[in-house]
Motif scaffolding. Sequence first.
Motif, PDB file in Angstrom:
ATOM      1  N   PRO A 123      -5.757  -4.361  -4.814  1.00 59.37           N
ATOM      2  CA  PRO A 123      -5.635  -4.631  -3.373  1.00 59.37           C
ATOM      3  C   PRO A 123      -6.614  -5.887  -2.649  1.00 59.37           C
ATOM      4  N   GLY A 124      -6.126  -7.084  -3.380  1.00 56.36           N
ATOM      5  CA  GLY A 124      -5.936  -8.234  -2.990  1.00 56.36           C
ATOM      6  C   GLY A 124      -4.790  -8.711  -2.994  1.00 56.36           C
ATOM      7  N   HIS A 125      -4.064  -7.230  -2.897  1.00 56.57           N
ATOM      8  CA  HIS A 125      -3.289  -8.701  -2.383  1.00 56.57           C
ATOM      9  C   HIS A 125      -1.835  -7.952  -1.694  1.00 56.57           C
ATOM     10  N   ARG A 126      -0.779  -8.759  -1.069  1.00 60.76           N
ATOM     11  CA  ARG A 126       0.494  -8.110  -0.286  1.00 60.76           C
ATOM     12  C   ARG A 126       1.523  -8.130  -1.342  1.00 60.76           C
ATOM     13  N   TYR A 127       1.899  -7.561   0.181  1.00 64.03           N
ATOM     14  CA  TYR A 127       3.547  -7.707  -0.867  1.00 64.03           C
ATOM     15  C   TYR A 127       5.265  -7.936  -0.113  1.00 64.03           C
ATOM     16  N   ILE A 128       5.690  -8.625  -0.463  1.00 68.44           N
ATOM     17  CA  ILE A 128       7.224  -8.873   0.924  1.00 68.44           C
ATOM     18  C   ILE A 128       8.197  -8.277  -0.445  1.00 68.44           C
ATOM     19  N   GLY A 129       9.223  -7.808  -0.156  1.00 67.26           N
ATOM     20  CA  GLY A 129      10.714  -7.194  -0.062  1.00 67.26           C
ATOM     21  C   GLY A 129      11.226  -5.856  -0.374  1.00 67.26           C
ATOM     22  N   LYS A 130      10.102  -5.207   0.133  1.00 67.71           N
ATOM     23  CA  LYS A 130      10.766  -4.004   0.105  1.00 67.71           C
ATOM     24  C   LYS A 130      11.880  -3.545   1.760  1.00 67.71           C
ATOM     25  N   ARG A 131      12.616  -2.527   0.802  1.00 69.02           N
ATOM     26  CA  ARG A 131      13.948  -2.184   2.188  1.00 69.02           C
ATOM     27  C   ARG A 131      13.050  -0.927   2.825  1.00 69.02           C
ATOM     28  N   SER A 132      13.508  -1.131   4.060  1.00 64.61           N
ATOM     29  CA  SER A 132      13.326   0.546   4.896  1.00 64.61           C
ATOM     30  C   SER A 132      13.809   0.291   5.844  1.00 64.61           C
ATOM     31  N   PRO A 133      14.498   1.177   6.284  1.00 64.36           N
ATOM     32  CA  PRO A 133      14.828   2.524   5.440  1.00 64.36           C
ATOM     33  C   PRO A 133      15.784   1.932   4.525  1.00 64.36           C
ATOM     34  N   ALA A 134      15.710   2.800   2.733  1.00 66.70           N
ATOM     35  CA  ALA A 134      16.644   3.234   2.115  1.00 66.70           C
ATOM     36  C   ALA A 134      16.369   4.058   1.831  1.00 66.70           C
ATOM     37  N   PRO A 135      17.911   3.621   0.403  1.00 71.29           N
ATOM     38  CA  PRO A 135      17.837   5.368  -0.017  1.00 71.29           C
ATOM     39  C   PRO A 135      17.463   5.638  -1.249  1.00 71.29           C
ATOM     40  N   PRO A 136      16.946   6.802  -1.426  1.00 75.67           N
ATOM     41  CA  PRO A 136      15.946   7.103  -2.535  1.00 75.67           C
ATOM     42  C   PRO A 136      15.298   6.761  -3.534  1.00 75.67           C
ATOM     43  N   PHE A 137      16.498   6.177  -3.826  1.00 74.33           N
ATOM     44  CA  PHE A 137      17.059   5.827  -5.597  1.00 74.33           C
ATOM     45  C   PHE A 137      16.939   4.085  -5.483  1.00 74.33           C
ATOM     46  N   TRP A 138      16.597   3.290  -4.129  1.00 75.50           N
ATOM     47  CA  TRP A 138      16.713   2.246  -4.099  1.00 75.50           C
ATOM     48  C   TRP A 138      15.676   1.714  -5.196  1.00 75.50           C
ATOM     49  N   GLN A 139      16.428   0.489  -5.226  1.00 77.32           N
ATOM     50  CA  GLN A 139      14.769  -0.473  -6.669  1.00 77.32           C
ATOM     51  C   GLN A 139      15.043  -1.885  -6.049  1.00 77.32           C
ATOM     52  N   ASN A 140      13.771  -2.011  -5.350  1.00 74.69           N
ATOM     53  CA  ASN A 140      13.616  -3.243  -4.962  1.00 74.69           C
ATOM     54  C   ASN A 140      12.666  -4.494  -5.358  1.00 74.69           C
ATOM     55  N   ASN A 141      13.080  -5.657  -5.191  1.00 76.56           N
ATOM     56  CA  ASN A 141      12.591  -7.025  -5.969  1.00 76.56           C
ATOM     57  C   ASN A 141      11.551  -7.363  -5.189  1.00 76.56           C
ATOM     58  N   VAL A 142       9.724  -7.103  -5.491  1.00 78.34           N
ATOM     59  CA  VAL A 142       8.903  -7.859  -4.421  1.00 78.34           C
ATOM     60  C   VAL A 142       8.876  -8.524  -5.030  1.00 78.34           C
ATOM     61  N   LEU A 143       7.837  -8.994  -4.247  1.00 83.54           N
ATOM     62  CA  LEU A 143       7.005  -9.928  -4.784  1.00 83.54           C
ATOM     63  C   LEU A 143       5.195  -9.956  -4.193  1.00 83.54           C
ATOM     64  N   PHE A 144       4.222  -9.719  -4.642  1.00 84.55           N
ATOM     65  CA  PHE A 144       2.886  -9.289  -4.728  1.00 84.55           C
ATOM     66  C   PHE A 144       1.925 -10.859  -4.676  1.00 84.55           C
ATOM     67  N   TYR A 145       1.598 -10.948  -3.828  1.00 86.79           N
ATOM     68  CA  TYR A 145       0.528 -12.550  -3.615  1.00 86.79           C
ATOM     69  C   TYR A 145      -1.085 -12.275  -2.633  1.00 86.79           C
ATOM     70  N   PRO A 146      -2.006 -13.208  -3.529  1.00 88.02           N
ATOM     71  CA  PRO A 146      -2.904 -12.874  -3.593  1.00 88.02           C
ATOM     72  C   PRO A 146      -3.120 -13.062  -1.557  1.00 88.02           C
ATOM     73  N   ASP A 147      -4.050 -12.570  -1.372  1.00 91.35           N
ATOM     74  CA  ASP A 147      -4.324 -12.119   0.036  1.00 91.35           C
ATOM     75  C   ASP A 147      -5.254 -13.394   0.918  1.00 91.35           C
ATOM     76  N   SER A 148      -5.707 -14.190  -0.120  1.00 91.41           N
ATOM     77  CA  SER A 148      -5.988 -15.336   0.316  1.00 91.41           C
ATOM     78  C   SER A 148      -5.173 -16.434   0.647  1.00 91.41           C
ATOM     79  N   TRP A 149      -3.668 -16.293   0.548  1.00 93.90           N
ATOM     80  CA  TRP A 149      -2.652 -17.064   1.145  1.00 93.90           C
ATOM     81  C   TRP A 149      -1.758 -16.577   1.844  1.00 93.90           C
ATOM     82  N   VAL A 150      -1.382 -17.590   2.633  1.00 95.15           N
ATOM     83  CA  VAL A 150      -0.601 -16.760   3.797  1.00 95.15           C
ATOM     84  C   VAL A 150       1.073 -16.987   4.089  1.00 95.15           C
TER      85      VAL A 150
END
Length: 286
Positions: A73-100
């Motif tokens: 809950p204290g994190h945000r993320y980047i890297g999700k493809r949307s829209p995407a095929p239902p089987f799509w595998q993402n490389n995502v980065l979660f980062y603390p919400d204390s960072w911009v």
Amino acid sequence: MTHPHQRESSQKPVPDFSVMSLNLRFGLADDGDNRWEIRKKRLFSVFEHYRPDFIAFQEANAFQIEFLCNILPGHRYIGKRSPAPPFWQNNVLFYPDSWVCRWTDHFFLSDTPNVPSRFPESKWPRQCTAGAFTRKDRCLVCISTHLDFDARVQIRSVHIIQHRLKGTCADAPVILMGDFNATPDAPCHAALTAPEDSDSKGALVFKNAFSPPYPPTFHGFSGKTDVGHIDWILYRGNIAPLGTRVITEAFDGGYPSDHFPLLVEFCWKGAGRTDLRRPAGPDPLS
């Protein structure tokens, strides 16, 4: 007790931040007793115990990302493809919400990196997610990637990553994490850590946060530590690793993935800076 794959300084400086890399193992896989619905609860125990700041995931299906949002809950993320095929595998980065997050860049490891694509020799479309983050007077670029199996494709892929980074963060601290499907004796590792031996003139030079003998990172849900160091955390710039760990223990009776999580604690070196340039070209996720 010092972990065999953990470094400690005699002065015991306090880490400034930590990063974790984990190939999540895509949730649609038919893994029997290690299927996603059973093993996902183990991730909560991992994060509760180690509390990493930045987390690079590979092979994340959309529903897995939704679960990660609920337990981080204290994190945000980047890297999700949307829209995407239902089987799509993402490389995502979660980062603390204390960072911009100042900018993001998502590209494919192919001859046409700005559109969903792959090299003809690649088994799957491979991709890279990068983000630039700031907090007070500090900046950091973090990257999550997943290379293909073919050694020739791996070399071409790291050259794409190097070229993409060269114009945006030549002087900034950068952490490159992911599943490279290769051990540190592979040519793609040398291309990243000793680019003078490659044909990528002026490429950024990285260091592996881990040291030989490199600890194994893949185990296929067996827990055995004899396969190879195919997941890496590389870094460059005014940061230094204080501690490194491959997390080999089981949680709640099993393992959260068929890969072990990697954890590295870093400290800053020298003064900070925040002048990060945005990468050129469109972001396919935007």
